[in-house]
Motif scaffolding. Sequence first.
Motif, PDB file in Angstrom:
ATOM      1  N   ALA A  14       0.526   5.399  12.521  1.00  0.00           N
ATOM      2  CA  ALA A  14      -0.627   5.399  11.616  1.00  0.00           C
ATOM      3  C   ALA A  14      -0.308   6.002  10.249  1.00  0.00           C
ATOM      4  O   ALA A  14      -1.051   5.803   9.297  1.00  0.00           O
ATOM      5  N   ASN A  15       0.810   6.718  10.142  1.00  0.00           N
ATOM      6  CA  ASN A  15       1.176   7.348   8.874  1.00  0.00           C
ATOM      7  C   ASN A  15       1.161   6.378   7.703  1.00  0.00           C
ATOM      8  O   ASN A  15       0.730   6.711   6.611  1.00  0.00           O
ATOM      9  N   SER A  16       1.635   5.175   7.926  1.00  0.00           N
ATOM     10  CA  SER A  16       1.772   4.213   6.833  1.00  0.00           C
ATOM     11  C   SER A  16       0.503   3.384   6.609  1.00  0.00           C
ATOM     12  O   SER A  16       0.446   2.581   5.694  1.00  0.00           O
ATOM     13  N   LEU A  17      -0.521   3.592   7.427  1.00  0.00           N
ATOM     14  CA  LEU A  17      -1.754   2.805   7.306  1.00  0.00           C
ATOM     15  C   LEU A  17      -2.715   3.419   6.297  1.00  0.00           C
ATOM     16  O   LEU A  17      -2.760   4.631   6.125  1.00  0.00           O
ATOM     17  N   ASP A  18      -3.479   2.546   5.649  1.00  0.00           N
ATOM     18  CA  ASP A  18      -4.569   2.991   4.783  1.00  0.00           C
ATOM     19  C   ASP A  18      -5.885   2.773   5.524  1.00  0.00           C
ATOM     20  O   ASP A  18      -5.992   1.829   6.315  1.00  0.00           O
ATOM     21  N   PRO A  19      -6.894   3.587   5.235  1.00  0.00           N
ATOM     22  CA  PRO A  19      -8.202   3.359   5.865  1.00  0.00           C
ATOM     23  C   PRO A  19      -8.757   1.994   5.468  1.00  0.00           C
ATOM     24  O   PRO A  19      -8.671   1.609   4.299  1.00  0.00           O
ATOM     25  N   ILE A  20      -9.290   1.250   6.420  1.00  0.00           N
ATOM     26  CA  ILE A  20      -9.837  -0.066   6.097  1.00  0.00           C
ATOM     27  C   ILE A  20     -11.359  -0.090   6.204  1.00  0.00           C
ATOM     28  O   ILE A  20     -11.985  -1.089   5.868  1.00  0.00           O
ATOM     29  N   PHE A  21     -11.960   1.011   6.666  1.00  0.00           N
ATOM     30  CA  PHE A  21     -13.417   1.121   6.718  1.00  0.00           C
ATOM     31  C   PHE A  21     -13.824   2.481   6.183  1.00  0.00           C
ATOM     32  O   PHE A  21     -13.072   3.442   6.286  1.00  0.00           O
ATOM     33  N   GLN A  22     -15.039   2.535   5.620  1.00  0.00           N
ATOM     34  CA  GLN A  22     -15.591   3.789   5.150  1.00  0.00           C
ATOM     35  C   GLN A  22     -16.974   3.967   5.762  1.00  0.00           C
ATOM     36  O   GLN A  22     -17.764   3.021   5.813  1.00  0.00           O
ATOM     37  N   VAL A  23     -17.244   5.175   6.217  1.00  0.00           N
ATOM     38  CA  VAL A  23     -18.568   5.501   6.742  1.00  0.00           C
ATOM     39  C   VAL A  23     -19.217   6.419   5.719  1.00  0.00           C
ATOM     40  O   VAL A  23     -18.683   7.477   5.394  1.00  0.00           O
ATOM     41  N   GLY A  24     -20.356   5.988   5.183  1.00  0.00           N
ATOM     42  CA  GLY A  24     -21.009   6.741   4.115  1.00  0.00           C
ATOM     43  C   GLY A  24     -22.328   7.348   4.538  1.00  0.00           C
ATOM     44  O   GLY A  24     -22.535   7.690   5.709  1.00  0.00           O
ATOM     45  N   LYS A  25     -23.230   7.441   3.581  1.00  0.00           N
ATOM     46  CA  LYS A  25     -24.499   8.140   3.752  1.00  0.00           C
ATOM     47  C   LYS A  25     -25.303   7.671   4.960  1.00  0.00           C
ATOM     48  O   LYS A  25     -25.866   8.471   5.683  1.00  0.00           O
ATOM     49  N   GLY A  26     -25.352   6.383   5.205  1.00  0.00           N
ATOM     50  CA  GLY A  26     -26.152   5.863   6.303  1.00  0.00           C
ATOM     51  C   GLY A  26     -25.525   6.061   7.671  1.00  0.00           C
ATOM     52  O   GLY A  26     -26.149   5.791   8.692  1.00  0.00           O
ATOM     53  N   GLY A  27     -24.296   6.515   7.719  1.00  0.00           N
ATOM     54  CA  GLY A  27     -23.596   6.634   8.998  1.00  0.00           C
ATOM     55  C   GLY A  27     -23.193   5.256   9.509  1.00  0.00           C
ATOM     56  O   GLY A  27     -23.054   4.312   8.738  1.00  0.00           O
ATOM     57  N   GLY A  28     -23.040   5.129  10.808  1.00  0.00           N
ATOM     58  CA  GLY A  28     -22.623   3.854  11.392  1.00  0.00           C
ATOM     59  C   GLY A  28     -23.804   2.941  11.660  1.00  0.00           C
ATOM     60  O   GLY A  28     -24.933   3.391  11.785  1.00  0.00           O
ATOM     61  N   ASN A  29     -23.521   1.636  11.731  1.00  0.00           N
ATOM     62  CA  ASN A  29     -24.545   0.665  12.116  1.00  0.00           C
ATOM     63  C   ASN A  29     -23.873  -0.444  12.916  1.00  0.00           C
ATOM     64  O   ASN A  29     -22.648  -0.477  13.034  1.00  0.00           O
ATOM     65  N   ASP A  30     -24.671  -1.343  13.463  1.00  0.00           N
ATOM     66  CA  ASP A  30     -24.124  -2.395  14.330  1.00  0.00           C
ATOM     67  C   ASP A  30     -23.090  -3.267  13.633  1.00  0.00           C
ATOM     68  O   ASP A  30     -22.094  -3.651  14.230  1.00  0.00           O
ATOM     69  N   ASN A  31     -23.322  -3.586  12.354  1.00  0.00           N
ATOM     70  CA  ASN A  31     -22.358  -4.414  11.613  1.00  0.00           C
ATOM     71  C   ASN A  31     -21.018  -3.700  11.476  1.00  0.00           C
ATOM     72  O   ASN A  31     -19.959  -4.307  11.619  1.00  0.00           O
ATOM     73  N   LEU A  32     -21.074  -2.402  11.193  1.00  0.00           N
ATOM     74  CA  LEU A  32     -19.847  -1.614  11.065  1.00  0.00           C
ATOM     75  C   LEU A  32     -19.089  -1.600  12.390  1.00  0.00           C
ATOM     76  O   LEU A  32     -17.878  -1.838  12.424  1.00  0.00           O
ATOM     77  N   TYR A  33     -19.799  -1.356  13.481  1.00  0.00           N
ATOM     78  CA  TYR A  33     -19.151  -1.297  14.796  1.00  0.00           C
ATOM     79  C   TYR A  33     -18.530  -2.648  15.162  1.00  0.00           C
ATOM     80  O   TYR A  33     -17.442  -2.709  15.712  1.00  0.00           O
ATOM     81  N   LYS A  34     -19.234  -3.728  14.831  1.00  0.00           N
ATOM     82  CA  LYS A  34     -18.720  -5.069  15.123  1.00  0.00           C
ATOM     83  C   LYS A  34     -17.437  -5.322  14.318  1.00  0.00           C
ATOM     84  O   LYS A  34     -16.444  -5.812  14.849  1.00  0.00           O
ATOM     85  N   SER A  35     -17.470  -4.963  13.032  1.00  0.00           N
ATOM     86  CA  SER A  35     -16.295  -5.151  12.172  1.00  0.00           C
ATOM     87  C   SER A  35     -15.110  -4.319  12.643  1.00  0.00           C
ATOM     88  O   SER A  35     -13.968  -4.785  12.662  1.00  0.00           O
ATOM     89  N   ILE A  36     -15.383  -3.073  13.017  1.00  0.00           N
ATOM     90  CA  ILE A  36     -14.310  -2.195  13.510  1.00  0.00           C
ATOM     91  C   ILE A  36     -13.736  -2.755  14.800  1.00  0.00           C
ATOM     92  O   ILE A  36     -12.517  -2.773  14.997  1.00  0.00           O
ATOM     93  N   SER A  37     -14.605  -3.237  15.672  1.00  0.00           N
ATOM     94  CA  SER A  37     -14.156  -3.814  16.935  1.00  0.00           C
ATOM     95  C   SER A  37     -13.236  -5.014  16.699  1.00  0.00           C
ATOM     96  O   SER A  37     -12.189  -5.149  17.338  1.00  0.00           O
ATOM     97  N   GLU A  38     -13.618  -5.871  15.745  1.00  0.00           N
ATOM     98  CA  GLU A  38     -12.788  -7.040  15.417  1.00  0.00           C
ATOM     99  C   GLU A  38     -11.450  -6.611  14.816  1.00  0.00           C
ATOM    100  O   GLU A  38     -10.408  -7.188  15.130  1.00  0.00           O
ATOM    101  N   ALA A  39     -11.482  -5.600  13.958  1.00  0.00           N
ATOM    102  CA  ALA A  39     -10.242  -5.105  13.346  1.00  0.00           C
ATOM    103  C   ALA A  39      -9.324  -4.498  14.403  1.00  0.00           C
ATOM    104  O   ALA A  39      -8.105  -4.684  14.361  1.00  0.00           O
TER     105      ALA A  39
END
Length: 98
Positions: A14-39
């Motif tokens: 993981a050292n060479s990886l960049d973050p591909i998702f950001q969790v902000g003010k609203g926290g997590g939501n179903d779309n975020l979880y679905k996208s993370i799952s696909e990634a």
Amino acid sequence: MLTNKQKKYLRSLANSLDPIFQVGKGGGNDNLYKSISEALEARELIKVSVLRNCDEEKDEVATEIAAKTNAEIVQIIGNIIILYKESVDKKRIELPSH
């Protein structure tokens, strides 16, 4: 459940990886979880960044994402969460045995 040896190996990858998702003010939501799952299915190992304006603690965010995506938390370092989930179709990472 990942062993310490496996987590150490995944952290090194993981050292060479960049973050591909950001969790902000609203926290997590179903779309975020679905996208993370696909990634995770495509890559197996990803980083998620928790922004400073996030209302939840990063530990809570990590636990929630892991639970919703059936992933394993490899490490939480600073505001970065490293997640791993073995891919069903695109297995690329060969974990060391116990």
